[in-house]
Enzyme design. Structure first.
Site, PDB file in Angstrom:
ATOM      1  N   CYS A   1      28.569  31.762  -3.038  1.00  0.00           N
ATOM      2  CA  CYS A   1      29.198  32.860  -2.301  1.00  0.00           C
ATOM      3  C   CYS A   1      30.332  32.358  -1.409  1.00  0.00           C
ATOM      4  O   CYS A   1      31.394  32.003  -1.898  1.00  0.00           O
ATOM      5  CB  CYS A   1      28.145  33.644  -1.531  1.00  0.00           C
ATOM      6  SG  CYS A   1      28.722  35.272  -0.990  1.00  0.00           S
TER       7      CYS A   1
ATOM      8  N   GLU B   1      19.763  31.756  -5.172  1.00  0.00           N
ATOM      9  CA  GLU B   1      18.549  31.419  -4.410  1.00  0.00           C
ATOM     10  C   GLU B   1      17.652  32.624  -4.193  1.00  0.00           C
ATOM     11  O   GLU B   1      16.458  32.474  -3.900  1.00  0.00           O
ATOM     12  CB  GLU B   1      18.934  30.792  -3.061  1.00  0.00           C
ATOM     13  CG  GLU B   1      19.411  31.750  -1.986  1.00  0.00           C
ATOM     14  CD  GLU B   1      20.843  32.202  -2.133  1.00  0.00           C
ATOM     15  OE1 GLU B   1      21.297  33.025  -1.306  1.00  0.00           O
ATOM     16  OE2 GLU B   1      21.526  31.743  -3.073  1.00  0.00           O
TER      17      GLU B   1
ATOM     18  N   HIS C   1      24.146  35.101  -5.372  1.00  0.00           N
ATOM     19  CA  HIS C   1      23.135  34.323  -4.635  1.00  0.00           C
ATOM     20  C   HIS C   1      21.955  33.977  -5.549  1.00  0.00           C
ATOM     21  O   HIS C   1      20.945  34.683  -5.563  1.00  0.00           O
ATOM     22  CB  HIS C   1      22.652  35.121  -3.418  1.00  0.00           C
ATOM     23  CG  HIS C   1      23.637  35.142  -2.304  1.00  0.00           C
ATOM     24  ND1 HIS C   1      23.634  34.217  -1.277  1.00  0.00           N
ATOM     25  CD2 HIS C   1      24.693  35.964  -2.067  1.00  0.00           C
ATOM     26  CE1 HIS C   1      24.635  34.471  -0.448  1.00  0.00           C
ATOM     27  NE2 HIS C   1      25.291  35.525  -0.905  1.00  0.00           N
TER      28      HIS C   1
END
Length: 226
Positions: free
Chosen positions: A115, A219, A217
């Site tokens: 990001c 994660e 993202h």
């Protein structure tokens, strides 16, 4: 097998914990979980004075670098005046992470930029950013606000490293939380994924053995650690 040590950049923001109300280095736990569940050891790298010698010493102890999300990159770094929707700059973090990036690239250290990290990578190499995507695409599809991640489809370029990581999947659904994006792509970066509206969603850097940057993202997806 020895686990790789992965440096992960952090925020430096005002934080409240118990009786304390101070500036603090912190990072959402999901980033650490992503690194550990992928088989690495996470080491936090909070913003600090970007002395070139010190940065090189830090990177000497790492096997890889992850640049995380966060506040918008200072538009002065790419020659623009701030848009009304652009965050107040975090110049200490910009300077520290720019130094980490430049040193990591010079050292051929594997890196993953997420990001804001992808945006800083582009700016560090001479590219520019779209400061407020709704002005360009006419919607908030990539930033719902309120801490809610948006699901968006992304088309991956065949033959890219990203495609090989994803098992040659041409389209994936990702978790988005950004209101900025890459504009002019820096020399040395190859675009390897876009949204269905043309917004750049991933780039790769051939100057290092492993240089992947994504606008989403990863994660946030506990079920997919690729």
């Amino acid at each position: 097998m020895t686990k790789p040590i992965i440096g992960v950049t952090t925020y430096l923001e005002r934080a409240v914990s118990g009786v304390w109300d101070v500036r603090a280095a912190f990072l959402p736990e999901v980033y650490l979980q992503g690194v550990t569940e992928a088989g690495g050891i996470a080491v936090l790298l909070p913003p600090q004075e970007p002395d070139a010698h010190d940065v090189a010493r830090v990177l000497d102890g790492l096997d890889g670098l992850v640049l995380t999300g966060g506040k918008d990159v200072d538009p002065a770094r790419y020659g623009r005046e701030p848009h009304p929707a652009t965050d107040e700059p975090r110049r200490d973090r910009d300077a520290w992470e720019d130094a980490l990036l430049r040193s990591a690239i010079a050292a051929k250290l594997p890196l993953l930029a997420i990001c804001r990290g992808m945006q800083l990578l582009n700016v560090s190499l001479g590219g520019t950013l779209v400061q407020h995507l709704p002005d360009v695409i006419g919607s908030d599809r990539y930033n719902l606000g309120g801490g809610a991640f948006a699901s968006n489809p992304v088309d991956v370029e065949p033959g890219s490293r990203l495609a090989s990581i994803l098992g040659d999947e041409r389209r994936i659904v990702v978790q988005s939380y950004h209101h900025q994006a890459l504009d002019r792509v820096a020399d040395g970066l190859a675009v390897t994924a876009r949204g269905e509206d043309g917004v750049i969603q991933a780039v790769e850097l051939d100057a290092v053995p492993y240089g992947v940057a994504v606008q989403w993202h990863p994660e946030e997806d506990r079920h997919d650690r690729r």
